[in-house]
Design a protein around this motif. Structure first.
Motif, short mmCIF file in Angstrom:
data_model
loop_
_atom_site.label_atom_id
_atom_site.label_comp_id
_atom_site.label_asym_id
_atom_site.label_seq_id
_atom_site.Cartn_x
_atom_site.Cartn_y
_atom_site.Cartn_z
N PRO A 52 39.54 51.53 24.02
CA PRO A 52 38.65 50.57 24.68
C PRO A 52 38.04 51.14 25.96
O PRO A 52 38.40 52.24 26.39
CB PRO A 52 39.58 49.40 25.01
CG PRO A 52 40.94 49.98 25.07
CD PRO A 52 40.95 51.15 24.13
N LEU A 108 44.78 55.82 40.99
CA LEU A 108 44.57 55.51 39.57
C LEU A 108 44.94 56.72 38.68
O LEU A 108 44.47 57.82 38.93
CB LEU A 108 43.10 55.14 39.33
CG LEU A 108 42.75 54.86 37.87
CD1 LEU A 108 43.06 53.41 37.52
CD2 LEU A 108 41.29 55.16 37.60
N LYS A 148 38.90 58.12 27.66
CA LYS A 148 38.29 59.00 26.65
C LYS A 148 37.40 60.06 27.31
O LYS A 148 37.55 61.25 27.06
CB LYS A 148 37.44 58.19 25.64
CG LYS A 148 38.22 57.12 24.91
CD LYS A 148 37.38 56.40 23.89
CE LYS A 148 36.24 55.59 24.48
NZ LYS A 148 36.67 54.44 25.31
N GLY A 185 37.34 52.29 29.54
CA GLY A 185 38.23 52.68 30.64
C GLY A 185 39.57 53.23 30.19
O GLY A 185 40.46 53.44 31.02
N LYS A 238 29.04 48.77 25.62
CA LYS A 238 29.22 48.67 27.07
C LYS A 238 28.09 47.88 27.68
O LYS A 238 27.00 47.92 27.20
CB LYS A 238 29.23 50.05 27.69
CG LYS A 238 30.37 50.83 27.18
CD LYS A 238 30.37 52.16 27.84
CE LYS A 238 30.57 53.26 26.88
NZ LYS A 238 30.74 54.53 27.42
N1 LIG Z 1 35.13 60.01 38.97
C1 LIG Z 1 35.96 58.98 38.94
N2 LIG Z 1 36.49 58.49 40.06
C2 LIG Z 1 37.36 57.45 40.04
N3 LIG Z 1 37.75 56.82 38.89
C3 LIG Z 1 37.25 57.27 37.74
C4 LIG Z 1 36.32 58.37 37.69
N4 LIG Z 1 36.00 58.60 36.39
C5 LIG Z 1 36.68 57.68 35.66
N5 LIG Z 1 37.42 56.90 36.47
C6 LIG Z 1 38.30 55.81 36.04
O1 LIG Z 1 39.22 56.35 35.10
C7 LIG Z 1 39.47 55.43 34.05
C8 LIG Z 1 39.13 56.06 32.72
O2 LIG Z 1 37.71 56.22 32.66
P1 LIG Z 1 36.99 56.93 31.43
O3 LIG Z 1 35.53 56.99 31.76
O4 LIG Z 1 37.68 58.17 31.08
O5 LIG Z 1 37.25 55.85 30.27
P2 LIG Z 1 36.58 55.76 28.85
O6 LIG Z 1 37.69 55.54 27.87
O7 LIG Z 1 35.69 56.93 28.60
O8 LIG Z 1 35.75 54.44 29.01
P3 LIG Z 1 34.30 54.09 28.44
O9 LIG Z 1 34.50 53.85 26.99
O10 LIG Z 1 33.96 52.84 29.19
O11 LIG Z 1 33.39 55.24 28.75
C9 LIG Z 1 38.65 54.19 34.37
O12 LIG Z 1 39.48 53.27 35.04
C10 LIG Z 1 37.56 54.71 35.29
O13 LIG Z 1 37.13 53.71 36.18
#
Ligand SMILES: Nc1ncnc2c1ncn2[C@@H]1O[C@H](COP(=O)(O)OP(=O)(O)OP(=O)(O)O)[C@@H](O)[C@H]1O
Length: 337
Positions: free
Chosen positions: A56, A35, A61, A58, A337
């Motif tokens: 949005p 990923l 951010k 994931g 969320k």
């Molecule tokens: N420690 C980790 N191990 C594996 N995948 C991760 C990890 N941390 C985040 N991800 C994945 O990376 C992607 C981005 O996650 P992130 O938490 O940065 O998004 P976000 O924009 O902050 O979302 P949210 O608004 O839901 O907090 C997502 O698909 C998440 O599942």
């Protein structure tokens, strides 16, 4: 480090550099196995700017904020804070940044004041200054009355405010806020936004992630929109809204059900109007292209019009246009969320 005519001069391994860039992200990539959570993110945040990072669930951010604050190592790319590379200057850059995670890092059993003083001690703030700063921060966040109450007894909004206050105890130059108002009621969110604005007015650089378009609109000087790990636009809120003005929306309220008129309009325009209430519908397009069809549809169906409104574009409309995300998805996002 000295400040001169709003230009920051930072010492970096014997050489002097001049910058007014508080945060510089260059080609940030973060992979988790297959990923790619963040995929080549670059941007600059000016000193004193309140910069919103919007996207949005994931989108990447939190992963980005963690890389910017040194909590997570990028797979590739660099971060500079006030002209200093954070890898090479970890202690210095930590000293002038405040980080507020989504979940509080304060102690339930300690009072509001004790938590602030404890954090001050961790940051090496001198005793007298600790007390002065703690007092000023309790005032800024209107928590003086809760000074001697254990953290666990505070309301959710107060807990969030105190967590931000604790991140400010060492008087940082840059503040990172991850989703500061998520889960707060309207009044608590409003009061927190007002405190954030005051900090910006005092010259602090603030990097804020949020789900809330309205929040980004009212607070931020510029907004970066991140979708699936990539930045799709960095702009001022007014410019983002202008991007949406090419299309306007016309909202019609009629006597009786809107569905027959909606069907006729859909056939004429070639796109389905959105039904926003049992007798209200909205169609998007330019006035020139819409009005003849609306008149024709009214004539054909004999609909009785109660009101016609031209809807000003919202940041949400700009967001939907720019990101290509559907309005249904935005509605889900807005629900939190
Ligand atoms: N420690 C980790 N191990 C594996 N995948 C991760 C990890 N941390 C985040 N991800 C994945 O990376 C992607 C981005 O996650 P992130 O938490 O940065 O998004 P976000 O924009 O902050 O979302 P949210 O608004 O839901 O907090 C997502 O698909 C998440 O599942």
């Amino acid at each position: 480090m000295i400040r001169c005519c709003n230009i920051l001069i930072a010492q970096k391994k014997e050489e002097w550099i001049v910058t007014s860039i508080a945060i510089k992200a260059e080609g940030l990539i973060k992979r988790y196995g297959d990923l790619v959570a963040v995929n080549g993110v670059s941007f600059d945040v000016e000193e004193g700017e309140l910069f919103g990072f919007l996207g949005p669930n994931g989108a990447g951010k939190t992963t980005t904020i963690r890389m910017l604050t040194g909590l997570s190592k990028p797979t590739a790319g660099n971060v500079e804070l006030l002209g200093l590379d954070i890898k090479a200057n970890a202690a210095t850059t930590k000293g002038f940044t405040g980080v507020v995670p989504e979940a509080s890092n304060l102690y339930d059993e300690l009072t509001a004041l004790e938590n602030l003083l404890f954090m001050g001690k961790l940051y090496g703030v001198r005793r007298r200054e600790r007390y002065e700063r703690a007092g000023a921060l309790l005032e800024l966040f209107r928590l003086q009355e809760k000074r001697d109450r254990p953290f666990r007894t505070l309301s959710r909004g107060m807990k969030r405010s105190l967590t931000i206050a604790a991140a400010l105890i060492h008087n940082p130059k840059i503040l990172f806020l991850d989703e500061p108002t998520v889960g707060l009621d309207v009044m608590a969110a409003r009061s927190l936004r007002s405190a954030i604005r005051k900090l910006r007015d005092q010259g602090m650089t603030i990097f804020l992630t949020t789900h809330y378009l309205e929040e980004a609109d009212v607070l931020c000087d510029r907004i970066a929109i991140i979708v699936r790990g990539q930045i799709v636009v960095v702009e001022k809120p007014e410019e983002l809204k202008k991007m949406a003005t090419k299309e306007q929306a016309i909202e019609l309220t009629i006597r009786g059900s809107a569905s027959i008129l909606a069907e006729r309009l859909a056939a004429l325009i070639g796109a389905k109007p959105i039904i926003v209430g049992s007798n209200t519908l909205r169609c998007s397009g330019t006035a020139n292209s819409l009005l003849p069809h609306i008149c024709r549809a009214i004539q054909d169906t004999g609909a009785e019009i109660e009101s016609v409104n031209t809807i000003k574009p919202t940041l949400e409309e700009a967001f939907v246009r720019i990101t290509g995300l559907s309005s249904t998805m935005m509605a889900m996002e807005k629900g939190g969320k």
